[in-house]
Scaffold this active site. Structure first.
Site, PDB file in Angstrom:
ATOM      1  N   ARG A 101       0.876  -1.185   0.000  1.00  0.00           N
ATOM      2  CA  ARG A 101       0.000   0.000   0.000  1.00  0.00           C
ATOM      3  C   ARG A 101       0.904   1.222   0.000  1.00  0.00           C
ATOM      4  O   ARG A 101       1.668   1.433   0.944  1.00  0.00           O
ATOM      5  CB  ARG A 101      -0.908  -0.004   1.236  1.00  0.00           C
ATOM      6  CG  ARG A 101      -1.620   1.331   1.446  1.00  0.00           C
ATOM      7  CD  ARG A 101      -2.727   1.268   2.474  1.00  0.00           C
ATOM      8  NE  ARG A 101      -3.872   0.540   1.942  1.00  0.00           N
ATOM      9  CZ  ARG A 101      -5.082   0.545   2.496  1.00  0.00           C
ATOM     10  NH1 ARG A 101      -5.316   1.237   3.607  1.00  0.00           N
ATOM     11  NH2 ARG A 101      -6.066  -0.146   1.953  1.00  0.00           N
ATOM     12  N   HIS A 128      -7.411   0.701  -6.310  1.00  0.00           N
ATOM     13  CA  HIS A 128      -7.583  -0.155  -5.122  1.00  0.00           C
ATOM     14  C   HIS A 128      -8.186  -1.482  -5.596  1.00  0.00           C
ATOM     15  O   HIS A 128      -9.326  -1.816  -5.275  1.00  0.00           O
ATOM     16  CB  HIS A 128      -8.488   0.558  -4.102  1.00  0.00           C
ATOM     17  CG  HIS A 128      -8.426  -0.013  -2.726  1.00  0.00           C
ATOM     18  ND1 HIS A 128      -7.601  -1.069  -2.372  1.00  0.00           N
ATOM     19  CD2 HIS A 128      -9.094   0.336  -1.582  1.00  0.00           C
ATOM     20  CE1 HIS A 128      -7.780  -1.344  -1.099  1.00  0.00           C
ATOM     21  NE2 HIS A 128      -8.671  -0.509  -0.596  1.00  0.00           N
ATOM     22  N   GLN A 131      -9.801  -4.257  -3.287  1.00  0.00           N
ATOM     23  CA  GLN A 131     -11.119  -3.857  -2.793  1.00  0.00           C
ATOM     24  C   GLN A 131     -12.201  -4.183  -3.821  1.00  0.00           C
ATOM     25  O   GLN A 131     -13.276  -4.687  -3.486  1.00  0.00           O
ATOM     26  CB  GLN A 131     -11.129  -2.355  -2.488  1.00  0.00           C
ATOM     27  CG  GLN A 131     -12.468  -1.849  -2.004  1.00  0.00           C
ATOM     28  CD  GLN A 131     -12.823  -2.377  -0.619  1.00  0.00           C
ATOM     29  OE1 GLN A 131     -12.032  -2.251   0.306  1.00  0.00           O
ATOM     30  NE2 GLN A 131     -13.997  -2.964  -0.476  1.00  0.00           N
ATOM     31  N   ASP A 224     -17.681   6.481  -1.335  1.00  0.00           N
ATOM     32  CA  ASP A 224     -16.333   6.438  -0.758  1.00  0.00           C
ATOM     33  C   ASP A 224     -16.070   7.816  -0.148  1.00  0.00           C
ATOM     34  O   ASP A 224     -16.768   8.796  -0.458  1.00  0.00           O
ATOM     35  CB  ASP A 224     -15.281   6.098  -1.827  1.00  0.00           C
ATOM     36  CG  ASP A 224     -13.881   5.917  -1.233  1.00  0.00           C
ATOM     37  OD1 ASP A 224     -13.763   5.614  -0.024  1.00  0.00           O
ATOM     38  OD2 ASP A 224     -12.884   6.073  -1.988  1.00  0.00           O
ATOM     39  N   CYS A 264     -16.322   0.979   0.757  1.00  0.00           N
ATOM     40  CA  CYS A 264     -15.125   0.195   1.104  1.00  0.00           C
ATOM     41  C   CYS A 264     -14.718   0.370   2.555  1.00  0.00           C
ATOM     42  O   CYS A 264     -13.993  -0.461   3.090  1.00  0.00           O
ATOM     43  CB  CYS A 264     -13.980   0.544   0.171  1.00  0.00           C
ATOM     44  SG  CYS A 264     -13.316   2.212   0.372  1.00  0.00           S
ATOM     45  N   ARG A 292     -13.049  -9.083   1.626  1.00  0.00           N
ATOM     46  CA  ARG A 292     -11.628  -8.766   1.385  1.00  0.00           C
ATOM     47  C   ARG A 292     -10.775 -10.005   1.682  1.00  0.00           C
ATOM     48  O   ARG A 292      -9.846 -10.325   0.944  1.00  0.00           O
ATOM     49  CB  ARG A 292     -11.174  -7.612   2.291  1.00  0.00           C
ATOM     50  CG  ARG A 292     -11.829  -6.268   2.013  1.00  0.00           C
ATOM     51  CD  ARG A 292     -11.412  -5.705   0.664  1.00  0.00           C
ATOM     52  NE  ARG A 292      -9.968  -5.564   0.547  1.00  0.00           N
ATOM     53  CZ  ARG A 292      -9.252  -4.541   1.012  1.00  0.00           C
ATOM     54  NH1 ARG A 292      -9.847  -3.548   1.611  1.00  0.00           N
ATOM     55  NH2 ARG A 292      -7.939  -4.501   0.841  1.00  0.00           N
TER      56      ARG A 292
END
Ligand code: CP
Ligand code: NVA
Length: 306
Positions: A101, A128, A131, A224, A264, A292
Site C-alpha cells: 500500500r 484499489h 477492494q 467512498d 469500502c 476482502r
C-alpha cells in the site's frame, strides 16, 4: 512469467472470473485451502494507514498456511531512502509475493519492474483493485451475476476507488456510471482503457454530473470518502461540491428496487453516506469488508499457482 496485480485490468475478464470463483470456494471451505504451506511467505508493506487490508491479508496468508511478514514502509529502510528497486530485489529473495500500500502508482510499478515474485497493489492513489475484487464478490452474492448490472459510484471520481470500479467493473461486464462534481472526474487514460475493455465485455462507462440521473434504475450504489488518504491538505474544497452526491435515503429511493449499497470503509458518517443508509437493509458493507479476506486469499492462490 511472473504475474502482478497492480491495477484491475491486469486480470483479463476470464482470469477475473477464475479469481472470483476461487473466492467463493475460499469462503465456503474457509480453513481447507493451504497452498502456502511449506511454508511460503508474503511481505505486506504499508506506507499508509489501514485496518481492513492489513488484518485481512495477515489473517488470509496465515489461513493459507503461509507466513505473513507485515512491514511499516515508513520505518523500514524504504522510508529512509533505499530505492524501491533495491527493496524489491531484496524482498523478492525472501518472500513469495509482495503486497504494498503506497502513494504513487509509479512506485508500485517500480517495485514490480524488478521483482521475481508477484506484486499486489493494496491501494495506491490511482487504484484499489483488491477492494474491487471483494466488491464484485459481494455484488455477485446478492444478484447471482455481474454482467449487465448497473453500478453507480458517487463522489470523488478521480480517486482510487472510482478508477478501480471503472476498470474492474467493466472487466466483469458491469455498466459503470460515475457521478462526480466538476473538477473531480476520472483520469482520462483510465476512462479510455475502461471504455476499450467495456467494448469487449458488453459493459459500459458513463459520466453523469447529475446524481439523480446517475442513480436512476441502478442496481448498486457505491460511496467512498470525499478525502482520500494524502488529500487532507490539498487545498481543495472537498465538502461543498460533494454534498449533492451523498448516498442517502432520497437517492437510494431512486435506484432500482432491491438495489444494494457498498462502501469500502472507513465511512465518514453524515458526509458521503448517512447512518440511515449505512445501517439500513440495502447496505452490504460488512459482507463487503469480510470478502476482502476471501477475495485476497483467492488472488494470492491464483497468482502463486502460476
Ligand atoms: N477498505 C480499506 O482498504 O480499508 P483499510 O484502509 O482499513 O485497509
Ligand atoms: N479512497 C480511499 C479509500 C480508503 C480505503 C482512500 O484512498 O483513502
Amino acid at each position: 512469467m511472473v504475474r502482478h496485480f497492480l491495477r484491475d485490468d491486469d486480470l483479463s475478464p476470464q482470469e477475473q472470473l477464475e479469481v472470483l470463483d476461487l473466492a467463493v470456494t475460499m469462503k465456503a471451505d474457509r480453513f481447507e485451502h493451504r497452498p502456502l504451506a511449506g511454508p511460503r511467505s508474503v511481505a505486506v508493506v504499508f506506507d499508509k494507514s489501514s485496518t481492513r487490508t492489513r488484518v485481512s491479508f495477515e489473517v488470509g496468508i496465515a489461513e493459507l498456511g503461509g507466513t505473513p511478514v507485515i512491514l511499516d514502509g515508513t520505518t523500514s529502510q524504504l522510508g529512509r531512502g533505499e530505492s524501491i528497486e533495491d527493496t524489491s530485489r531484496v524482498l523478492s529473495r525472501y518472500v513469495d509475493a509482495i503486497v504494498w500500500r503506497t502513494s504513487g502508482q509509479e512506485r508500485i510499478e517500480a517495485m514490480a519492474s524488478v521483482s521475481r515474485v508477484p506484486v499486489v497493489n493494496a491501494l495506491t492513489d490511482m487504484f484499489h483493485p483488491c477492494q474491487v475484487l471483494a466488491d464484485l464478490q459481494t455484488i455477485r452474492e446478492r444478484f447471482g451475476r455481474l454482467a449487465g448490472l448497473t453500478l453507480t459510484y458517487l463522489g470523488d471520481g478521480a480517486n482510487n476507488m472510482a478508477h478501480s470500479l471503472l476498470l474492474g467493473g467493466v472487466t466483469a461486464g458491469l455498466h459503470v456510471r460515475i457521478a462526480a462534481p466538476v473538477g473531480f472526474t476520472p483520469d482520462s487514460d483510465v476512462l479510455r482503457d475502461a471504455k476499450a475493455r467495456a467494448e469487449a465485455t458488453g459493459g459500459s462507462v458513463t459520466l453523469i454530473a447529475d446524481p439523480h440521473a446517475a442513480v436512476a434504475g441502478a442496481d448498486v450504489l457505491v460511496a467512498d470518502t470525499w478525502v482520500s488518504m494524502g488529500q487532507e491538505d490539498d487545498g481543495m474544497d472537498r465538502t461543498a461540491p460533494f454534498r449533492p452526491y451523498q448516498v442517502n435515503a432520497e437517492l437510494l429511493g431512486r435506484a432500482a428496487p432491491g438495489a444494494i449499497v457498498l462502501h469500502c470503509l472507513p465511512a465518514h458518517r453524515g458526509h458521503e453516506i448517512t447512518d440511515e443508509v449505512l445501517d439500513g437493509p440495502a447496505s452490504v458493507v460488512w459482507d463487503e469488508a469480510e470478502n476482502r479476506l476471501h477475495a485476497q486469499k483467492a488472488l494470492l492462490t491464483w497468482l502463486l499457482r502460476r
